[in-house]
Structure formats: C-alpha cells, structure tokens
Design a protein around this motif. Structure first.
Motif, PDB file in Angstrom:
ATOM      1  N   THR A 165       0.834  -1.204   0.000  1.00 59.26           N
ATOM      2  CA  THR A 165       0.000   0.000   0.000  1.00 59.26           C
ATOM      3  C   THR A 165       0.869   1.254   0.000  1.00 59.26           C
ATOM      4  O   THR A 165       0.569   2.232  -0.700  1.00 59.26           O
ATOM      5  CB  THR A 165      -0.937   0.030   1.220  1.00 59.26           C
ATOM      6  OG1 THR A 165      -1.691  -1.178   1.253  1.00 59.26           O
ATOM      7  CG2 THR A 165      -1.892   1.211   1.144  1.00 59.26           C
ATOM      8  N   THR A 189       2.211   1.739  -3.455  1.00 57.85           N
ATOM      9  CA  THR A 189       1.180   2.286  -4.337  1.00 57.85           C
ATOM     10  C   THR A 189       1.009   3.783  -4.102  1.00 57.85           C
ATOM     11  O   THR A 189       0.956   4.577  -5.055  1.00 57.85           O
ATOM     12  CB  THR A 189      -0.164   1.576  -4.093  1.00 57.85           C
ATOM     13  OG1 THR A 189      -0.023   0.181  -4.373  1.00 57.85           O
ATOM     14  CG2 THR A 189      -1.253   2.159  -4.997  1.00 57.85           C
ATOM     15  N   ALA A 190       0.928   4.179  -2.825  1.00 52.42           N
ATOM     16  CA  ALA A 190       0.780   5.594  -2.488  1.00 52.42           C
ATOM     17  C   ALA A 190       1.987   6.400  -2.947  1.00 52.42           C
ATOM     18  O   ALA A 190       1.845   7.526  -3.450  1.00 52.42           O
ATOM     19  CB  ALA A 190       0.575   5.756  -0.982  1.00 52.42           C
ATOM     20  N   ASN A 220       1.795   6.755  -6.787  1.00 55.23           N
ATOM     21  CA  ASN A 220       0.777   7.755  -7.151  1.00 55.23           C
ATOM     22  C   ASN A 220       1.289   9.170  -6.912  1.00 55.23           C
ATOM     23  O   ASN A 220       1.119  10.065  -7.755  1.00 55.23           O
ATOM     24  CB  ASN A 220      -0.493   7.536  -6.329  1.00 55.23           C
ATOM     25  CG  ASN A 220      -1.202   6.240  -6.663  1.00 55.23           C
ATOM     26  OD1 ASN A 220      -1.011   5.673  -7.738  1.00 55.23           O
ATOM     27  ND2 ASN A 220      -2.011   5.753  -5.749  1.00 55.23           N
ATOM     28  N   GLY A 252      -9.205   8.511  -2.446  1.00 56.69           N
ATOM     29  CA  GLY A 252      -8.103   7.571  -2.657  1.00 56.69           C
ATOM     30  C   GLY A 252      -8.407   6.496  -3.680  1.00 56.69           C
ATOM     31  O   GLY A 252      -7.523   5.718  -4.041  1.00 56.69           O
ATOM     32  N   GLY A 253      -9.618   6.432  -4.148  1.00 63.96           N
ATOM     33  CA  GLY A 253     -10.047   5.383  -5.072  1.00 63.96           C
ATOM     34  C   GLY A 253      -9.918   5.780  -6.527  1.00 63.96           C
ATOM     35  O   GLY A 253      -9.421   6.855  -6.839  1.00 63.96           O
ATOM     36  N   ASN A 305      -6.991   1.863  -4.427  1.00 68.56           N
ATOM     37  CA  ASN A 305      -5.986   2.813  -3.930  1.00 68.56           C
ATOM     38  C   ASN A 305      -5.323   3.553  -5.086  1.00 68.56           C
ATOM     39  O   ASN A 305      -4.189   4.032  -4.967  1.00 68.56           O
ATOM     40  CB  ASN A 305      -4.920   2.080  -3.111  1.00 68.56           C
ATOM     41  CG  ASN A 305      -5.478   1.517  -1.824  1.00 68.56           C
ATOM     42  OD1 ASN A 305      -6.374   2.091  -1.215  1.00 68.56           O
ATOM     43  ND2 ASN A 305      -4.957   0.368  -1.397  1.00 68.56           N
ATOM     44  N   MET A 315      -4.520   7.199  -4.094  1.00 70.39           N
ATOM     45  CA  MET A 315      -4.072   7.468  -2.716  1.00 70.39           C
ATOM     46  C   MET A 315      -2.683   8.112  -2.707  1.00 70.39           C
ATOM     47  O   MET A 315      -1.775   7.661  -3.398  1.00 70.39           O
ATOM     48  CB  MET A 315      -4.040   6.175  -1.905  1.00 70.39           C
ATOM     49  CG  MET A 315      -3.515   6.362  -0.487  1.00 70.39           C
ATOM     50  SD  MET A 315      -3.363   4.814   0.413  1.00 70.39           S
ATOM     51  CE  MET A 315      -5.088   4.448   0.724  1.00 70.39           C
ATOM     52  N   HIS A 325      -2.434  10.777   2.546  1.00 72.29           N
ATOM     53  CA  HIS A 325      -3.707  10.087   2.754  1.00 72.29           C
ATOM     54  C   HIS A 325      -3.471   8.748   3.460  1.00 72.29           C
ATOM     55  O   HIS A 325      -4.244   8.357   4.346  1.00 72.29           O
ATOM     56  CB  HIS A 325      -4.404   9.882   1.411  1.00 72.29           C
ATOM     57  CG  HIS A 325      -5.790   9.358   1.541  1.00 72.29           C
ATOM     58  ND1 HIS A 325      -6.468   8.766   0.489  1.00 72.29           N
ATOM     59  CD2 HIS A 325      -6.644   9.310   2.592  1.00 72.29           C
ATOM     60  CE1 HIS A 325      -7.676   8.395   0.903  1.00 72.29           C
ATOM     61  NE2 HIS A 325      -7.798   8.714   2.177  1.00 72.29           N
ATOM     62  N   TYR A 326      -2.417   8.066   3.077  1.00 73.61           N
ATOM     63  CA  TYR A 326      -2.093   6.785   3.708  1.00 73.61           C
ATOM     64  C   TYR A 326      -1.729   6.988   5.177  1.00 73.61           C
ATOM     65  O   TYR A 326      -2.113   6.186   6.042  1.00 73.61           O
ATOM     66  CB  TYR A 326      -0.942   6.118   2.954  1.00 73.61           C
ATOM     67  CG  TYR A 326      -0.581   4.740   3.466  1.00 73.61           C
ATOM     68  CD1 TYR A 326      -1.573   3.802   3.777  1.00 73.61           C
ATOM     69  CD2 TYR A 326       0.749   4.364   3.634  1.00 73.61           C
ATOM     70  CE1 TYR A 326      -1.251   2.532   4.239  1.00 73.61           C
ATOM     71  CE2 TYR A 326       1.083   3.102   4.093  1.00 73.61           C
ATOM     72  CZ  TYR A 326       0.078   2.191   4.400  1.00 73.61           C
ATOM     73  OH  TYR A 326       0.399   0.933   4.858  1.00 73.61           O
ATOM     74  N   ASN A 381      -4.910   7.391   7.045  1.00 73.79           N
ATOM     75  CA  ASN A 381      -5.588   6.095   7.213  1.00 73.79           C
ATOM     76  C   ASN A 381      -4.931   5.261   8.310  1.00 73.79           C
ATOM     77  O   ASN A 381      -5.620   4.613   9.113  1.00 73.79           O
ATOM     78  CB  ASN A 381      -5.579   5.320   5.898  1.00 73.79           C
ATOM     79  CG  ASN A 381      -6.525   5.909   4.875  1.00 73.79           C
ATOM     80  OD1 ASN A 381      -7.408   6.692   5.210  1.00 73.79           O
ATOM     81  ND2 ASN A 381      -6.343   5.550   3.612  1.00 73.79           N
TER      82      ASN A 381
END
Length: 290
Positions: free
Chosen positions: A62, A65-66, A69, A237-238, A241, A244, A248-249, A252
């Motif tokens: 995750t 991925t963040a 992005n 975030g969608g 993810n 995201m 934002h992570y 969360n």
C-alpha cells in the motif's frame, strides 16, 4: 553593562519568545515524531521495536502504491504548473495589456479558495453526469461520458487538473513580482540587437528568474508530496488505492485503520527523506552553489 551588551540583551529578549514558540511547536514535535517512528502498537499502548517500522516500508504494498501515485502527480503536475505559471506571468507583465489587474486577480483567486470547497466543486464538475462531460459531449469531443472519478487513469488526471488549477496562480505571483524588478532597458537592448520574443524569454527572462524558479520548484515539490485534501475530497483515494497519496495513507494508518501511530510516523519521515533528496537534486541541477 555596556551599550553593546545592553543592545544585544534587548535583541535576544525580543526574539526569545519566537525561539521558545518554534522550539515547543516545531522542533519538539519533530523529535517526538522521530522517536515515535521506532515504536509500534495500537493507540497509546506503544513499545520500542527499533527499525522494524522502517523495514516494513520496503514490503508494504500500500505504501508503494501511495508513493507511486504521489510521484506521478509530482512528475507531471509540478513541471506543467511551473511552465504554465511562467507563461501566464510573462503575458500579464505586458505593459500594453488592458485589465491586467482583473486577470491577475482572477488567476490568483484559486489559491485563496478553501481546499475542501474547491475539491467538492471539482468532484461534482467531473462526475459522470457533471458539467465537464456534458460540455465535451455537446461539442462531440467524446461519444460516451468519461469516468473521471471511478477510472484509475482519469481519476489521477482529475487530481492533477485540480491541483494545477489551484496553485498555478500562486506561483504566477512570484514570477510576476520578479519580472517587474527586471530593468526594461535589458529587453530594449535585446530588441535593438534583433532578439525575438522567444530569444528574450530563454536568454533573459529564464536566467534572471532562475532563483525564483528554483524556489517555486522546491515549494511545489514539498506541497505535492504532502498532497491530501484533493485526494480525500475528490476520489477518497479510489478507485481502490489508485489515487491514494502518501499523506492520505498516513491519515488512514492513524485514524481509519487500526491506529498505528508508530508506523504512521515512519511513513511521515519517509516524506522528509524524499523532500531532502529532491531538494538537494534540484539545487544541484540548478547549479546553485550556496
């Protein structure tokens, strides 16, 4: 006590309050966050675990991925925004342009707009049945509505458009104020020598604005790495993810998932490290030796 010593003491007295405030509200939380990054647990039930949180970063899908992005936003949006801000500032610096005050104000206004308010407006504008799709359909540029919010690719495009719209005017003000400090005789001499407008832009404007371009590049990079409001309010975030950001992570990890403040602090410090590296590279690429 000598006059010099008395003057020095008075000077320290004036700055002491600022030093205390900066220490208490800036440096102390930084140190505490660093210490927190070496702990783990739920809520306030934390225990020291050494560098395990930092090891976890490299296996956290995750986070990867963040991070990906966020770098997509950074690589595309920051250069585009700086180029656009430069272009607009040169146009608005033209002495023959009418209603300059109106255009400058209109372009700068997004920078003082509420982050939440404009994000919500963008969410409705770029909805499947929103105004943007209706306009594109009406001029027949598209045959079916674009899924701006629910498609992974177009959701990123929407975020990039939103932050570019908001911050271009902010950077434009820096360039515009710097352009007004350039002696007009420099451009006049260049015109007499036969230099075109394009040649003047790359040979005079860009070199003289180099310190400001470096400054806006660094501040824009920092701002994009801390991107939060647009992602949360426009796409949440969608989808999945797909949009995201790192900030934002962190949110969360702290408040949405099972609270893990230690790992959230670790992810926060990853942003600090990235900012330091990118700022160093920008100074090197700009050739700034100071």
């Amino acid at each position: 006590m000598s006059i010099q010593s008395r003057t020095s003491a008075i000077g320290w007295l004036f700055v002491s309050l600022a030093i205390i405030m900066i220490t208490v509200f800036y440096f102390y939380p930084m140190v505490q966050a660093l210490l927190l990054s070496f702990k783990s647990g739920t809520g306030m039930n934390l225990e020291f675990i050494g560098i395990d949180n930092y090891k976890r970063l490299f296996s956290d899908s995750t986070f990867k991925t963040a991070l990906t992005n966020t770098f997509i936003y950074l690589i595309i949006q920051v250069p585009a925004m700086i180029i656009l801000a430069l272009f607009i500032s040169v146009l608005l610096n033209n002495s023959e342009l009418k209603f300059k005050g109106f255009f400058r104000t209109a372009i700068f206004l997004p920078a003082v707009t509420s982050l939440v308010a404009y994000s919500v407006i963008f969410k409705y504008l770029f909805a499947t049945d929103g105004l943007i799709n209706k306009l594109l359909l009406s001029v027949q540029l598209i045959q079916t509505p674009i899924e701006w919010i629910t498609d992974p690719f177009w959701a990123k495009v929407t975020i990039i458009i939103a932050i570019t719209w908001r911050w271009t005017g902010y950077n434009m003000i820096f360039y515009l104020s710097s352009l007004q400090n350039i002696d007009p005789s420099i451009y006049e001499a260049a015109r007499i020598d036969g230099a075109s407008s394009v040649r003047q832009f790359f040979g005079i404007t860009i070199p003289l604005l180099k310190p400001i371009i470096l400054f806006t590049s660094i501040t824009s990079t920092i701002g994009t790495l801390q991107l939060f409001d647009e992602v949360v309010n426009i796409t949440k975030g969608g989808p999945g993810n797909a949009t995201m950001s790192i900030s934002h992570y962190i949110y969360n990890l702290s408040f949405k998932y099972t609270s893990d403040f230690g790992y959230a602090a670790t992810v926060s410090y990853s942003i600090v490290v990235i900012i330091i590296i990118l700022a160093f590279l920008q100074f090197k690429l700009a050739g700034d030796k100071k």
